[in-house]
Design a protein around this motif. Sequence first.
Motif, PDB file in Angstrom:
ATOM      1  N   ARG A   1       0.974  36.128 -16.623  1.00  0.00           N
ATOM      2  CA  ARG A   1       2.125  35.234 -16.452  1.00  0.00           C
ATOM      3  C   ARG A   1       2.032  34.433 -15.152  1.00  0.00           C
ATOM      4  O   ARG A   1       2.878  33.600 -14.875  1.00  0.00           O
ATOM      5  N   LYS A   2       0.987  34.686 -14.388  1.00  0.00           N
ATOM      6  CA  LYS A   2       0.703  33.848 -13.226  1.00  0.00           C
ATOM      7  C   LYS A   2       0.437  32.410 -13.676  1.00  0.00           C
ATOM      8  O   LYS A   2       0.719  31.457 -12.948  1.00  0.00           O
ATOM      9  N   VAL A   3      -0.111  32.250 -14.872  1.00  0.00           N
ATOM     10  CA  VAL A   3      -0.382  30.912 -15.406  1.00  0.00           C
ATOM     11  C   VAL A   3       0.916  30.129 -15.538  1.00  0.00           C
ATOM     12  O   VAL A   3       1.018  28.969 -15.114  1.00  0.00           O
ATOM     13  N   ASP A   4       1.930  30.761 -16.139  1.00  0.00           N
ATOM     14  CA  ASP A   4       3.237  30.107 -16.280  1.00  0.00           C
ATOM     15  C   ASP A   4       3.802  29.729 -14.917  1.00  0.00           C
ATOM     16  O   ASP A   4       4.375  28.651 -14.742  1.00  0.00           O
ATOM     17  N   LEU A   5       3.627  30.641 -13.956  1.00  0.00           N
ATOM     18  CA  LEU A   5       4.177  30.405 -12.617  1.00  0.00           C
ATOM     19  C   LEU A   5       3.485  29.230 -11.938  1.00  0.00           C
ATOM     20  O   LEU A   5       4.137  28.406 -11.283  1.00  0.00           O
ATOM     21  N   ARG A   6       2.172  29.133 -12.084  1.00  0.00           N
ATOM     22  CA  ARG A   6       1.450  28.009 -11.466  1.00  0.00           C
ATOM     23  C   ARG A   6       1.945  26.673 -12.024  1.00  0.00           C
ATOM     24  O   ARG A   6       2.136  25.705 -11.281  1.00  0.00           O
ATOM     25  N   ILE A   7       2.137  26.632 -13.327  1.00  0.00           N
ATOM     26  CA  ILE A   7       2.630  25.398 -13.946  1.00  0.00           C
ATOM     27  C   ILE A   7       4.051  25.111 -13.491  1.00  0.00           C
ATOM     28  O   ILE A   7       4.398  23.973 -13.151  1.00  0.00           O
ATOM     29  N   ALA A   8       4.887  26.152 -13.470  1.00  0.00           N
ATOM     30  CA  ALA A   8       6.278  25.978 -13.050  1.00  0.00           C
ATOM     31  C   ALA A   8       6.361  25.514 -11.596  1.00  0.00           C
ATOM     32  O   ALA A   8       7.225  24.693 -11.255  1.00  0.00           O
ATOM     33  N   ASN A   9       5.477  26.025 -10.740  1.00  0.00           N
ATOM     34  CA  ASN A   9       5.471  25.586  -9.338  1.00  0.00           C
ATOM     35  C   ASN A   9       5.187  24.084  -9.238  1.00  0.00           C
ATOM     36  O   ASN A   9       5.820  23.365  -8.462  1.00  0.00           O
ATOM     37  N   ALA A  10       4.217  23.619 -10.035  1.00  0.00           N
ATOM     38  CA  ALA A  10       3.867  22.192  -9.997  1.00  0.00           C
ATOM     39  C   ALA A  10       5.014  21.333 -10.515  1.00  0.00           C
ATOM     40  O   ALA A  10       5.346  20.289  -9.928  1.00  0.00           O
ATOM     41  N   LEU A  11       5.642  21.759 -11.598  1.00  0.00           N
ATOM     42  CA  LEU A  11       6.738  20.974 -12.170  1.00  0.00           C
ATOM     43  C   LEU A  11       7.989  21.066 -11.307  1.00  0.00           C
ATOM     44  O   LEU A  11       8.742  20.087 -11.188  1.00  0.00           O
ATOM     45  N   SER A  12       8.225  22.222 -10.692  1.00  0.00           N
ATOM     46  CA  SER A  12       9.375  22.347  -9.792  1.00  0.00           C
ATOM     47  C   SER A  12       9.209  21.449  -8.575  1.00  0.00           C
ATOM     48  O   SER A  12      10.178  20.843  -8.094  1.00  0.00           O
ATOM     49  N   ALA A  13       7.984  21.337  -8.087  1.00  0.00           N
ATOM     50  CA  ALA A  13       7.721  20.440  -6.957  1.00  0.00           C
ATOM     51  C   ALA A  13       7.987  18.993  -7.355  1.00  0.00           C
ATOM     52  O   ALA A  13       8.529  18.207  -6.560  1.00  0.00           O
ATOM     53  N   PHE A  14       7.624  18.634  -8.572  1.00  0.00           N
ATOM     54  CA  PHE A  14       7.957  17.299  -9.067  1.00  0.00           C
ATOM     55  C   PHE A  14       9.474  17.104  -9.125  1.00  0.00           C
ATOM     56  O   PHE A  14       9.989  16.039  -8.779  1.00  0.00           O
ATOM     57  N   GLY A  15      10.192  18.142  -9.562  1.00  0.00           N
ATOM     58  CA  GLY A  15      11.655  18.052  -9.590  1.00  0.00           C
ATOM     59  C   GLY A  15      12.233  17.775  -8.218  1.00  0.00           C
ATOM     60  O   GLY A  15      13.177  16.980  -8.066  1.00  0.00           O
ATOM     61  N   ALA A  16      11.650  18.401  -7.183  1.00  0.00           N
ATOM     62  CA  ALA A  16      12.105  18.153  -5.812  1.00  0.00           C
ATOM     63  C   ALA A  16      11.822  16.719  -5.393  1.00  0.00           C
ATOM     64  O   ALA A  16      12.648  16.070  -4.739  1.00  0.00           O
ATOM     65  N   SER A  17      10.651  16.200  -5.763  1.00  0.00           N
ATOM     66  CA  SER A  17      10.324  14.806  -5.444  1.00  0.00           C
ATOM     67  C   SER A  17      11.308  13.855  -6.109  1.00  0.00           C
ATOM     68  O   SER A  17      11.733  12.860  -5.504  1.00  0.00           O
ATOM     69  N   ALA A  18      11.624  14.150  -7.355  1.00  0.00           N
ATOM     70  CA  ALA A  18      12.548  13.290  -8.093  1.00  0.00           C
ATOM     71  C   ALA A  18      13.912  13.240  -7.421  1.00  0.00           C
ATOM     72  O   ALA A  18      14.525  12.163  -7.302  1.00  0.00           O
ATOM     73  N   ILE A  19      14.396  14.394  -6.970  1.00  0.00           N
ATOM     74  CA  ILE A  19      15.675  14.430  -6.255  1.00  0.00           C
ATOM     75  C   ILE A  19      15.595  13.613  -4.977  1.00  0.00           C
ATOM     76  O   ILE A  19      16.502  12.836  -4.646  1.00  0.00           O
ATOM     77  N   ARG A  20      14.508  13.791  -4.267  1.00  0.00           N
ATOM     78  CA  ARG A  20      14.311  13.070  -2.995  1.00  0.00           C
ATOM     79  C   ARG A  20      14.381  11.559  -3.198  1.00  0.00           C
ATOM     80  O   ARG A  20      15.084  10.843  -2.491  1.00  0.00           O
ATOM     81  N   ILE A  21      13.673  11.061  -4.198  1.00  0.00           N
ATOM     82  CA  ILE A  21      13.640   9.630  -4.470  1.00  0.00           C
ATOM     83  C   ILE A  21      15.000   9.133  -4.939  1.00  0.00           C
ATOM     84  O   ILE A  21      15.513   8.114  -4.459  1.00  0.00           O
ATOM     85  N   ALA A  22      15.577   9.850  -5.894  1.00  0.00           N
ATOM     86  CA  ALA A  22      16.860   9.414  -6.445  1.00  0.00           C
ATOM     87  C   ALA A  22      17.970   9.455  -5.402  1.00  0.00           C
ATOM     88  O   ALA A  22      18.880   8.613  -5.419  1.00  0.00           O
ATOM     89  N   THR A  23      17.898  10.414  -4.488  1.00  0.00           N
ATOM     90  CA  THR A  23      18.904  10.485  -3.425  1.00  0.00           C
ATOM     91  C   THR A  23      18.782   9.293  -2.487  1.00  0.00           C
ATOM     92  O   THR A  23      19.793   8.709  -2.068  1.00  0.00           O
ATOM     93  N   ASP A  24      17.550   8.915  -2.154  1.00  0.00           N
ATOM     94  CA  ASP A  24      17.354   7.712  -1.339  1.00  0.00           C
ATOM     95  C   ASP A  24      17.948   6.485  -2.030  1.00  0.00           C
ATOM     96  O   ASP A  24      18.621   5.660  -1.400  1.00  0.00           O
ATOM     97  N   ILE A  25      17.690   6.358  -3.326  1.00  0.00           N
ATOM     98  CA  ILE A  25      18.219   5.210  -4.067  1.00  0.00           C
ATOM     99  C   ILE A  25      19.742   5.223  -4.053  1.00  0.00           C
ATOM    100  O   ILE A  25      20.392   4.170  -3.903  1.00  0.00           O
ATOM    101  N   ARG A  26      20.332   6.390  -4.169  1.00  0.00           N
ATOM    102  CA  ARG A  26      21.805   6.492  -4.133  1.00  0.00           C
ATOM    103  C   ARG A  26      22.349   6.062  -2.775  1.00  0.00           C
ATOM    104  O   ARG A  26      23.373   5.375  -2.697  1.00  0.00           O
TER     105      ARG A  26
END
Length: 494
Positions: free
Chosen positions: A251-276
């Motif tokens: 299940r480390k495989v799932d975690l590695r993928i989730a870490n990458a996608l969660s990091a993208f989620g953080a980037s998305a918040i960062r960008i969208a917050t700047d736009i707001r």
Amino acid sequence: MPKYDEYETPLASRYASPEMRKIFSARERATTWRKLWLWLAEAEKQLGLAQITDKAIEAIRTHLVVSDEAFQVIAAEERIRRHDVMSHVFALEKDAPDAAGIIHVGATSCYVCLLISPVNVTDNADLIFLRNALDLVLPKLAKVIHNLSQFALKYKDLPTLGFTHYQAAQPITVGRRAAQWMQDLVLDLEDIEYVRNNLKFRGAQGTTGTQASFMEIFHGDTSKIDQLNKILCEKAGFASCYDISTQTYTRKVDLRIANALSAFGASAIRIATDIRHLAHDKVLDEPHEATQTGSSAMSYKMNPMRSERVCSLGRKLSNINVNFSETFSSQWLERTLDDSAIRRIDIPEMFLLSDSILTLLDDVTNGLVVFPAMIKSQLEQELPFMATENIIMKLVAHGVSRQEAHEHIRILSRETVHVMKIEGRKNDLIERIKKTEFFKPIWDDIDDLLDAKLFIGRSAEIVERYAGSNGVVDGKLEKYKGYITSTVTAQLHV
């Protein structure tokens, strides 16, 4: 059609694309299981198992797509058996009776355990779903990066007020700010590409990963076990199997993928917050339709609802890796089943979230609106303060003491801040300087010192080197150019 009397996740009913929803649909899952049974039967027949006939294989192949009637059989059987995979085996036997022998009995009792064991069917299927979902996410992310690169290049030399601590700071350019957003997404692209490129198959490893059942099936011929897994990987489209598996792939495989996608989620918040924030300042805005309603009460409002939705969905995505971390760390020895229910929820959810956010970001970044007049007005309120260091240096060049010049600027600046904050007036620091005899040696130079482009440094060059032709981003997006040039901007579902 929606079932209005039953709960449906908004991720599926409102936000995610049909392509992503299909990957995690019940029919896709059930059909993939049948494909896995077909591939295993084909591979074992190829390796000499006489019990598996062409007729049996053709029976499975003919019934790969699970019908609505078969789903009814599956539901009825699961209520009896309390085992989802066994219910699917029963339904496939009913659809393809000529294959019943190889699905349910197989060569030996160990082969039965192998084939009907949920870990071999569901885990391999999950890896296929993970791969296909990553393959859907990556080009969509590349499209968003491309949108931002075009925007950054267009506005690479348009000065705008910079902010640190959300307080006015040295000017940058509109394009330079977008390049920062872009770089964060490029880092996400690299991380997601890494987990995608290193994704492997579980294959046929036996009930605890020792391949003992296959040792019996192939009478101790280990080369045939290796060949079996090579054939399965080729059929499923994977380069190889994980070197070590227990009853599941780690299940480390799932975690590695989730870490990458969660990091993208953080980037998305960062960008969208700047736009707001920038929308609040009226210097930049996300696209708005002519008929869009911002508020049921305040009809004049144009809220940045897309960026707000990105932040809302991103909050969930950026934290979903915690669930995968706990699921991974809670697996005992060769496996426990407390991973099953939560993975059924979280694996589709992290991809539906990513897909929904990418749809929003594609729409927003392709239609960002810049208001140069407001940017200029905002700059004019703060630029006199930014210019004071240059004013002091000019005075020094005329033989004036730096400390004395600094003190005069300090006093006038405090007076200016007072009229701005207490009296609500505009920044009149330059007028004050032009009326103060101390600054007379440089009165004629002051206006030239207020050119905003004097303060943006290498912003335009930085953008060009990063996002321009043959720049960093150009190389990163090369493999996605076909998708980028052939795909229209994602349309919001609601």
